[in-house]
Design an enzyme around this catalytic site. Structure first.
Site, PDB file in Angstrom:
ATOM      1  CB  SER A   1       1.331  -2.607  12.800  1.00 48.01           C
ATOM      2  OG  SER A   1       1.123  -2.196  14.151  1.00 48.01           O
TER       3      SER A   1
ATOM      4  CE1 TYR B   1      -3.376  -6.195  13.249  1.00 47.22           C
ATOM      5  CE2 TYR B   1      -1.600  -5.042  14.400  1.00 47.22           C
ATOM      6  CZ  TYR B   1      -2.608  -5.056  13.447  1.00 47.22           C
ATOM      7  OH  TYR B   1      -2.836  -3.938  12.684  1.00 47.22           O
TER       8      TYR B   1
END
Length: 256
Positions: A145, A158
């Site tokens: 990500s 996250y």
């Protein structure tokens, strides 16, 4: 499509919607026999039906990956059976995204996010990669990500799991690459399905201000990158994280 994955088999975790679904559909369109996997049987069946209607090969295997070795190994076994005895391509896409601030993150939330985002793909890879070696090779693609490398005020938990997956990509490339298993990753930027009225959601658009793309990306953009990494065209690519983020992490555009 050109059949770049003709004769290959693939397991795509978390492929009943969004990025995972786009990857499964793209792989199938390029000739792969795909196992669609996720928690919801109805959504999985719908994805499989769509792939088959388009002339592709797909089966659904339900899996609620919780980080346990048992469930990861069970998915590996069931997918291998559904695919006729081997998995050529593994895409570790499944993940969860609770985004509380650091001080508001409970221990249960921390453990859950790491279990799904790191432990599950770790033990799935631990089962499938050695089997790939025995069968003559394979390809593993992880999902990273953009916020693993560009800090944002929320999402520390996250983003740290995605940083772990990008590190594992390099470590696994070193471990399994010499045995014929290529391991790489795709790092998506702000990715959202096209809206019904053709406009990008407000928050996503704001997050892409100052980038070359200037707007959010679609799941198809990630699927095309994953396809390239899975294909023989990327045969000399090992341990690489491919940024598909509209330039978000690497480029700043200054408006006149």
């Amino acid at each position: 499509m050109s059949g770049r994955l003709h004769g290959k088999t693939a397991l795509v975790t978390g492929s009943t919607s969004n990025i995972g679904q786009a990857i499964a559909e793209t792989f199938a369109a390029e000739g792969a026999h795909v196992v669609v996997s996720g928690r919801t049987v109805e959504r999985g069946a719908a994805v499989v039906d769509g792939i088959r209607a388009a002339g592709g090969r797909a089966d659904f295997v339900a899996a609620d990956l919780d980080g346990s070795t048992e469930l990861s190994r069970r998915l590996a076994e069931q997918a291998t059976t559904a695919l006729g005895g081997r998995i050529d391509i593994l895409v570790n896409n499944a993940g969860v995204y609770p985004s509380p601030g650091t001080a508001d993150t409970t221990e249960n939330t921390f453990d859950h996010v790491y279990a799904v985002n790191v432990k599950a793909p770790f033990f799935l890879t631990a089962t499938i990669a050695p089997a790939m070696v025995v069968s003559g090779g394979g390809t593993i693609i992880n999902l990273g990500s953009w916020i693993s490398r560009l800090g944002v005020p929320a999402g520390a938990l996250y983003s740290s799991t995605k940083g772990a997956m990008e590190t594992l990509t390099r470590a696994w490339a070193a471990e399994f690459g010499p045995q014929g298993v290529r391991v790489n990753a795709v790092s998506p930027g702000v990715i959202l399905p096209p809206s019904t009225d053709g406009t990008a959601p407000h928050l996503g658009q704001i997050m892409m201000h100052g980038t070359p793309a200037g707007t959010v990306g679609s799941p198809a953009a990630i699927a095309h990158a994953a396809l390239w990494l899975a294909s023989d065209e990327a045969s000399f690519v090992h341990g690489t994280v491919v940024d598909v983020d509209g330039g978000r992490t690497g480029v700043a555009v200054v408006a006149a």
